[in-house]
Design a protein around this motif. Structure first.
Motif, PDB file in Angstrom:
ATOM      1  N   SER A  34      42.774  41.781  38.633  1.00 51.04           N
ATOM      2  CA  SER A  34      42.968  41.289  40.002  1.00 51.04           C
ATOM      3  C   SER A  34      44.413  41.461  40.449  1.00 51.04           C
ATOM      4  CB  SER A  34      42.551  39.812  40.091  1.00 51.04           C
ATOM      5  OG  SER A  34      43.303  39.026  39.177  1.00 51.04           O
ATOM      6  N   LYS A  37      44.759  45.042  41.581  1.00 52.48           N
ATOM      7  CA  LYS A  37      44.093  45.263  42.869  1.00 52.48           C
ATOM      8  C   LYS A  37      44.939  44.721  44.024  1.00 52.48           C
ATOM      9  CE  LYS A  37      39.462  45.050  40.812  1.00 52.48           C
ATOM     10  NZ  LYS A  37      38.191  44.294  40.738  1.00 52.48           N
ATOM     11  N   ILE A  72      38.991  39.865  45.724  1.00 50.43           N
ATOM     12  CA  ILE A  72      40.122  38.940  45.583  1.00 50.43           C
ATOM     13  C   ILE A  72      39.863  37.660  46.366  1.00 50.43           C
ATOM     14  CG2 ILE A  72      42.597  38.638  46.024  1.00 50.43           C
ATOM     15  CD1 ILE A  72      42.911  41.661  45.668  1.00 50.43           C
ATOM     16  N   SER A 447      45.179  36.020  43.244  1.00 48.86           N
ATOM     17  CA  SER A 447      45.012  37.069  42.235  1.00 48.86           C
ATOM     18  C   SER A 447      45.967  36.928  41.056  1.00 48.86           C
ATOM     19  CB  SER A 447      45.229  38.441  42.881  1.00 48.86           C
ATOM     20  OG  SER A 447      46.574  38.579  43.307  1.00 48.86           O
TER      21      SER A 447
END
Length: 589
Positions: A34, A37, A72, A447
């Motif tokens: 995460s 990302k 997310i 995240s």
């Protein structure tokens, strides 16, 4: 080859927009976390914002698209970040500024200030700077610069013209005295014409060049004093500059238990003295570079020149043309004063405010955003003219029976603000940019990207906090010279919040000075809109702005760090790590 490069440069925005996502796409595909990302979205928005290949507001909407697709945050969670309490505070402040501009109050204030300080060069510059700074505290920096520059030019042009006319008259009088002396020395000779000697012509040309150079330097100094004062004045109030609102939003989002540490009153109490200090230093620097320190000529000790007196009369005439304040202007002034009083007295800190006395403030029901929207609402319900139901001097009602029955037309005055004006003048892109910054910060928190950044910044703990703050301010100030200060604040504030939590230092000790430093960009025209307006309006060269701007950048870094280490530490207890700053770490852990 040259032609191909030119075409590539012409299409640079399309190239950057299309190629950047593919270049950083391996980050989330390979690492598959995460943090990676969110890092993809973070880097993409930084590149788009810094290059401005897309409008800033459009780039700010990318989290709405990418965060749900990457898992997310949900679309609803992202969308609610775009209209927070801080955004509402900005909306109210911007609408008040629109009302001030709508009824021309800023021009009235500018001319009144010039009449107060007079037209002596140094004091005139101080008057222009003070007026611009005060305007920038309430309206946008662009508007305050745009209203002041024409006044500066008109004043200087009239000073130059009248001074040249005075010199011509004095020269003519001296030549006439010479003719009379020749007539008296030679009996019987009349109408003697004395031609100017080559020495007189040379002296006249030298005086003309000196006069032109003097007023060229004066024009540069006065013009730059306006744009610099606009940037400095915007730091004094919470709604004066976008980075100020971004800092408040970042603190409230990242540390929700901060106890409203940043509000309008606390910000003004800290930033206003720093603004005054910076304004004085800027005035002294520009005076030294463009006016000199000749006490007699600069400060006008003694008699005021006739050229200055005539220029003063011109400003006085312009002020008289505005007439007396009408009902609408008076209402705008009263509402503005009401807004400021409500902001200052809501939670002053040293005594309970009206919000604590009237409402349950344990859950912070009433905020500065509530106050700003309340006053904004009043602008739409108060008429711009005093309602009159009868003619002056009689009790005869002007609204006829037919009108009351619907058979006629009743003309009612417009309100102080109407939506057509607001939607044209409201900078909606700023609101979206604020929302994008808050959404990006929230995504970094959810995240764990912010936690990861904080852990990787732990080696900076070996640097003394004062030195760390100084370096960060210097970096931010220099980056703002080539990039929008709102973008710089958006990028740096989440990182600085994570850094403060990781290093166990008060978040405001590094976030507050860097936010204000992002407004201290004085070197280049692209740094701030006031710089760009002044650069074009006054026909300046890059070096004209770069030389004083570099010195002011360094002075700004020194001043803000001095403020943080002195009264800032006393106000916000910056030498302690607050309990509310540990919330993020516990949540992410």
């Amino acid at each position: 080859m040259a032609k191909s490069m030119k075409r590539l440069w012409d299409y640079r925005n399309y190239v950057i927009t299309i190629t950047t996502p593919f270049l950083i796409l391996p980050l989330p595909l390979i690492i598959k976390t995460s943090e990676a990302k969110c890092g993809f979205v973070f880097i993409l928005m930084i590149v788009y914002w810094c290059t401005e290949c897309l409008p800033l507001a459009i780039t700010a909407l990318l989290p709405v698209m990418f965060f749900p697709m990457m898992g997310i945050m949900t679309a609803e969670q992202v969308s609610i970040q775009y209209f927070s309490d801080t955004t509402m505070l900005g909306v109210g402040g911007l609408m008040v500024a629109i009302a001030v501009e709508q009824w021309n109050l800023h021009k009235r204030l500018a001319l009144a200030m010039v009449l107060v300080v007079g037209v002596k060069p140094a004091l005139l510059m101080l008057g222009f700077m003070s007026t611009t700074a005060i305007l920038s505290m309430g309206i946008s920096n662009i508007a305050s610069t745009a209203i002041m520059l024409p006044i500066v030019r008109a004043m200087i042009e009239h000073l130059s013209k009248t001074e040249a006319e005075v010199e011509v008259r004095e020269l003519q009088q001296s030549r006439e005295m010479g003719i009379l002396q020749v007539q008296e020395s030679k009996d019987g000779i009349c109408n003697i014409q004395v031609e100017p000697s080559p020495e007189e012509l040379l002296n006249a040309e030298q005086r003309r060049l000196k006069h032109d150079q003097k007023f060229l330097s004066l024009t540069k100094g006065m013009s730059m004093s306006v744009c610099y004062a606009a940037s400095i004045g915007g730091t004094a109030t919470l709604t004066g500059s976008i980075p100020n609102l971004m800092l408040k939003g970042q603190i409230d989002k990242t540390f929700p238990e901060n106890g409203d540490v940043i509000n309008y009153a606390s910000w003004f109490g800290f930033s206003f003295p720093n603004m005054v200090l910076m304004l004085i230093l800027c005035w002294l620097l520009l005076q030294f570079m463009y006016l000199g320190f000749n006490m007699k000529n600069t400060y006008g000790c003694g008699m005021i020149r006739s050229s200055q007196q005539e220029a003063y009369q011109v400003i006085k005439y312009e002020f008289r043309k505005l007439g007396s304040m009408n009902f609408a202007e008076s209402c705008v002034v009263m509402l503005f004063i009401l807004l400021v009083l409500l902001w200052f007295t809501r939670e002053p800190g040293f005594i309970p405010g009206w919000a604590s006395l009237l409402f349950n403030q344990e859950k912070k029901f009433v905020t500065d955003g509530t106050v700003s929207i309340f006053v904004t609402f009043m602008f739409f319900i108060i008429p711009s003219k005093f309602p009159r139901c009868w003619h002056a001097g009689s009790l005869e009602i002007t609204v006829s029976t037919d009108s009351l029955l619907g058979g006629g037309e009743v003309k009612t005055p417009a309100s102080l603000l109407n939506w057509d004006v607001v939607q044209k003048k409201m900078p909606w892109n700023i609101l979206l940019l604020l929302g994008g910054a808050f959404a990006l910060a929230k995504g970094s928190e959810v995240s764990n990207l912010s936690f990861w950044l904080g852990q990787n910044l732990l080696p900076l703990g070996n640097i003394h906090p004062v030195a760390l703050s100084f370096v960060l301010c210097l970096v931010v100030t220099m980056l703002t010279e080539i990039c929008n200060n709102a973008v710089i604040s958006t990028v740096f504030l989440p990182i600085l919040a994570s850094m403060a939590t990781a290093l166990k230092v008060h978040p405001l000790s590094i976030m507050l000075p860097t936010s204000i430093s992002s407004s201290f960009a004085f070197m280049f025209p692209v740094a701030t809109p006031p710089n760009a307006i002044t650069f074009n309006y006054a026909n300046l060269k890059i070096m004209d702005m770069a030389k004083p701007g570099l010195v002011l950048n360094l002075l700004g870094v020194v001043c803000i760090n001095f403020a943080v280490q002195t009264w800032g530490t006393a106000m916000f207890h910056l030498n302690e790590f607050p309990a509310w700053a540990n919330v993020t770490t516990s949540q992410t852990a």
